[in-house]
Scaffold this active site. Structure first.
Site, PDB file in Angstrom:
ATOM      1  N   GLU A  16      12.754   1.580  -7.661  1.00 51.07           N
ATOM      2  CA  GLU A  16      12.843   2.971  -8.155  1.00 51.07           C
ATOM      3  C   GLU A  16      11.851   3.765  -7.325  1.00 51.07           C
ATOM      4  O   GLU A  16      10.646   3.544  -7.419  1.00 51.07           O
ATOM      5  CB  GLU A  16      12.444   3.071  -9.631  1.00 51.07           C
ATOM      6  N   ALA A  21       8.781   5.691  -1.636  1.00 52.07           N
ATOM      7  CA  ALA A  21       9.824   5.136  -0.763  1.00 52.07           C
ATOM      8  C   ALA A  21       9.203   4.261   0.326  1.00 52.07           C
ATOM      9  O   ALA A  21       9.749   3.216   0.678  1.00 52.07           O
ATOM     10  CB  ALA A  21      10.642   6.268  -0.146  1.00 52.07           C
TER      11      ALA A  21
HETATM   12  P1  NAD Z   1       2.904   3.485  -4.360  1.00 53.62           P
HETATM   13  O1  NAD Z   1       4.131   3.158  -3.637  1.00 53.62           O
HETATM   14  O2  NAD Z   1       1.714   3.896  -3.557  1.00 53.62           O
HETATM   15  O3  NAD Z   1       2.407   2.246  -5.255  1.00 53.62           O
HETATM   16  C1  NAD Z   1       3.231   1.661  -6.239  1.00 53.62           C
HETATM   17  C2  NAD Z   1       2.798   0.219  -6.478  1.00 53.62           C
HETATM   18  O4  NAD Z   1       3.075  -0.581  -5.330  1.00 53.62           O
HETATM   19  C3  NAD Z   1       1.298   0.085  -6.739  1.00 53.62           C
HETATM   20  O5  NAD Z   1       1.131  -0.883  -7.758  1.00 53.62           O
HETATM   21  C4  NAD Z   1       0.757  -0.408  -5.411  1.00 53.62           C
HETATM   22  O6  NAD Z   1      -0.429  -1.153  -5.518  1.00 53.62           O
HETATM   23  C5  NAD Z   1       1.900  -1.283  -4.934  1.00 53.62           C
HETATM   24  N1  NAD Z   1       1.960  -1.453  -3.474  1.00 53.62           N
HETATM   25  C6  NAD Z   1       1.554  -0.596  -2.515  1.00 53.62           C
HETATM   26  N2  NAD Z   1       1.857  -1.089  -1.288  1.00 53.62           N
HETATM   27  C7  NAD Z   1       2.475  -2.299  -1.483  1.00 53.62           C
HETATM   28  C8  NAD Z   1       3.057  -3.253  -0.608  1.00 53.62           C
HETATM   29  N3  NAD Z   1       3.068  -3.104   0.708  1.00 53.62           N
HETATM   30  N4  NAD Z   1       3.638  -4.337  -1.168  1.00 53.62           N
HETATM   31  C9  NAD Z   1       3.677  -4.503  -2.502  1.00 53.62           C
HETATM   32  N5  NAD Z   1       3.123  -3.622  -3.376  1.00 53.62           N
HETATM   33  C10 NAD Z   1       2.542  -2.517  -2.867  1.00 53.62           C
HETATM   34  O7  NAD Z   1       3.296   4.619  -5.425  1.00 53.62           O
HETATM   35  P2  NAD Z   1       2.333   5.565  -6.271  1.00 53.62           P
HETATM   36  O8  NAD Z   1       1.661   6.522  -5.345  1.00 53.62           O
HETATM   37  O9  NAD Z   1       1.492   4.757  -7.190  1.00 53.62           O
HETATM   38  O10 NAD Z   1       3.392   6.339  -7.188  1.00 53.62           O
HETATM   39  C11 NAD Z   1       3.981   7.558  -6.820  1.00 53.62           C
HETATM   40  C12 NAD Z   1       5.346   7.326  -6.234  1.00 53.62           C
HETATM   41  O11 NAD Z   1       6.174   6.685  -7.190  1.00 53.62           O
HETATM   42  C13 NAD Z   1       6.077   8.604  -5.868  1.00 53.62           C
HETATM   43  O12 NAD Z   1       6.723   8.430  -4.650  1.00 53.62           O
HETATM   44  C14 NAD Z   1       7.081   8.770  -6.982  1.00 53.62           C
HETATM   45  O13 NAD Z   1       8.208   9.530  -6.653  1.00 53.62           O
HETATM   46  C15 NAD Z   1       7.429   7.350  -7.284  1.00 53.62           C
HETATM   47  N6  NAD Z   1       7.973   7.215  -8.627  1.00 53.62           N
HETATM   48  C16 NAD Z   1       9.291   6.873  -8.777  1.00 53.62           C
HETATM   49  C17 NAD Z   1       9.843   6.820 -10.052  1.00 53.62           C
HETATM   50  C18 NAD Z   1      11.289   6.471 -10.295  1.00 53.62           C
HETATM   51  O14 NAD Z   1      11.630   6.115 -11.417  1.00 53.62           O
HETATM   52  N7  NAD Z   1      12.162   6.543  -9.311  1.00 53.62           N
HETATM   53  C19 NAD Z   1       9.051   7.098 -11.146  1.00 53.62           C
HETATM   54  C20 NAD Z   1       7.714   7.414 -10.945  1.00 53.62           C
HETATM   55  C21 NAD Z   1       7.182   7.469  -9.681  1.00 53.62           C
END
Ligand code: NAD
EC number: 1.2.1.71
Length: 470
Positions: free
Chosen positions: A230, A209
């Site tokens: 998502e 989030a």
């Molecule tokens: P994250 O938010 O740390 O990273 C996700 C992606 O965003 C990565 O590719 C990262 O490099 C990129 N990113 C990070 N900061 C950014 C920014 N400021 N601007 C643009 N891109 C940026 O998430 P994570 O730790 O890799 O994944 C786990 C999270 O994902 C958990 O919160 C989980 O609930 C969520 N998730 C949601 C779903 C869904 O379908 N709703 C499914 C799987 C995981």
């Protein structure tokens, strides 16, 4: 701007697995823009044929791909195989969804004459992937985006680039060029630069989030760019009367601890009817005690592996201590047998007495238990979160489930089923901080194309009937 290497490590061993340089964002976007017109001009049947070939490439590479996912995420091999199967299944679901939700339609009417509804692709879409399902979740955006005629810039999680690269190669071997489906490794910095780039038309994001909010804020002044988010959850399972307590305990353990709790839909809060507490909580604990935690290729196969890295394990340990020092009562402690590796045991903590429970997503194997007296209190407690991804009622009557369904604010509402494992044949998304009303899964077709309404006549015909001098 930094160009530090992107390095991924195997969580189960700490060994380096993959190293590469971050993509050049300007180059990547320019290549995508050049590729888009020709891809969008392909007949739909060609694009469908190419994604079907992609599914075949995944089938051919299934063993190697599952092995890579297991090594890079630490998830058990059996679970990595399930992820690979989801890649293949996504293709036919997306083809059907495109036809059913974004097909052409005639809307002729006596008043308006000949009208048609058709859909167009947006252009260049950036897909940002999370680490926990490094292939399946980006793919859930990529396949529908390609079918609709978009080109894709895929930036995998910096924690799982090797799996992302293998996924991208399956597309490229299928005949979808490396310009149409581009692998663009990088970290948050490249993510920020990609979403802010003038040359892109939208962002399809799966992740936390906090990141989703940052993306939304960044693009708040750009209504011209599509944003599909998502995000995570603080998901509730409500435990009510049932004669099948052992089955209920199994659903709870599966929901809370699969993938070491690293699922967006994992149950974080177990809300239990007070009169059932002394029966069900010991059963859940006893089953959690028997959960095998191990490396992906161990025999016997583990139920869950490590969390993604030591920083995540440290953060979860701190969170558990925070809950304990603010009124939580540990039912099963969070244990970390080897402080140099991120293996954690499933943990259960009663937080009923906490007056101010933090409404955050603890992305790991920690289940909070909250005791309630009646069903109204259970629903209020389940909704006591800013998130709204998944919720499940275990036990209860059909009437109670009807109330639960009607009152729960979440995108996935289940009965006697786990909170995890949503079907991509259905919409997958949440409300509140879990999404921005653009669910993925079956509904991904909706955000991958925009509707165009056309009034059409073969010849111009005079239409002004009044108000003109003869
Ligand atoms: P994250 O938010 O740390 O990273 C996700 C992606 O965003 C990565 O590719 C990262 O490099 C990129 N990113 C990070 N900061 C950014 C920014 N400021 N601007 C643009 N891109 C940026 O998430 P994570 O730790 O890799 O994944 C786990 C999270 O994902 C958990 O919160 C989980 O609930 C969520 N998730 C949601 C779903 C869904 O379908 N709703 C499914 C799987 C995981």
């Amino acid at each position: 701007m930094t160009t530090a290497d992107i390095i991924s490590f195997e969580p189960a061993t700490g060994a380096e697995l993959w190293r590469g340089t971050p993509c050049d964002v300007d180059d990547v976007v320019a290549r995508a823009r050049r590729a888009w017109p020709a891809w969008a001009a392909q007949p739909l049947s060609t694009r469908m044929e190419l994604v079907r070939r992609f599914a075949n490439e995944v089938r051919k590479d299934a063993e190697a791909l599952a092995t890579m996912i297991a090594r890079e995420t630490g998830k058990p091999l059996w679970e990595a195989h399930a992820e690979v199967e989801q890649l293949v299944a996504k293709v036919e679901v997306s083809i059907r969804a495109y036809a059913e939700r974004t097909s052409q339609r005639k809307l002729d009417s006596a008043l308006q004459g000949k009208m048609a509804l058709r859909h167009k692709p947006h252009g260049v879409l950036v897909v940002l992937g999370p680490f926990n399902y490094p292939c399946h979740l980006p793919n859930a955006h990529i396949v529908p985006a390609l079918i609709a005629g978009n080109v894709v810039v895929f930036k995998p999680s910096e924690k799982a680039p090797a799996s992302g690269e293998m996924l991208a190669r399956c597309f490229n071997r299928a005949g979808i060029s490396a310009a149409v489906m581009q692998f663009a490794p990088g970290g948050p910095l490249e993510g920020q630069r990609l979403i802010a780039h003038e040359g892109i038309d939208g962002v399809l994001f799966t992740g936390s989030a906090n990141t989703g909010i940052a993306i939304n804020r960044k693009l708040a002044t750009r209504p011209d760019k599509l944003v599909a988010l998502e995000m995570g959850g603080n998901n509730a399972m409500v435990m009510w009367d049932t004669p099948k307590l052992a089955d209920a305990a199994s659903l709870i353990v599966q929901s809370a601890f699969s993938s070491a709790g690293q699922r967006c839909t994992a149950a974080r809060r177990l809300i239990v009817k007070a009169s059932l507490y002394d029966q069900i909580v010991p059963m859940v604990k006893s089953l959690a005690d028997r959960v095998i935690v191990g490396a992906p290729f161990d025999e016997p196969a583990p139920f869950m592996g490590p969390v993604i890295d030591n920083a995540a394990a440290d953060g979860l340990s701190e969170s558990f201590l925070y809950l304990m020092s603010h009124g939580g009562r540990a039912i099963k402690h969070l244990q970390r047998p080897d402080g140099t590796l991120p293996f954690l045991s499933p943990a259960i903590i009663d937080t009923t007495a906490m007056t101010d429970r933090p409404d955050v997503e603890l992305f790991g194997p920690i289940l909070q238990v909250i005791r309630v007296e009646d069903f109204d209190e259970a629903i209020a407690e389940a909704n006591n979160t800013r998130f709204g991804l998944a919720a499940s009622l275990v036990g209860g009557t059909p009437q109670e489930y009807n109330r639960f369904w009607a009152n729960m604010r979440a995108g996935i509402v289940n009965w006697n089923r786990a909170t995890i494992g949503p079907s991509h044949a259905a919409p997958v998304g949440g409300v509140g901080l879990s999404g921005n009303h653009r669910p993925s899964g079956y509904y991904a077709a909706d955000y991958c194309a925009y509707p165009v309404a056309s009034g059409e006549m073969e010849q111009p015909r005079a239409v002004i009937g009044v108000g003109i001098r003869p």
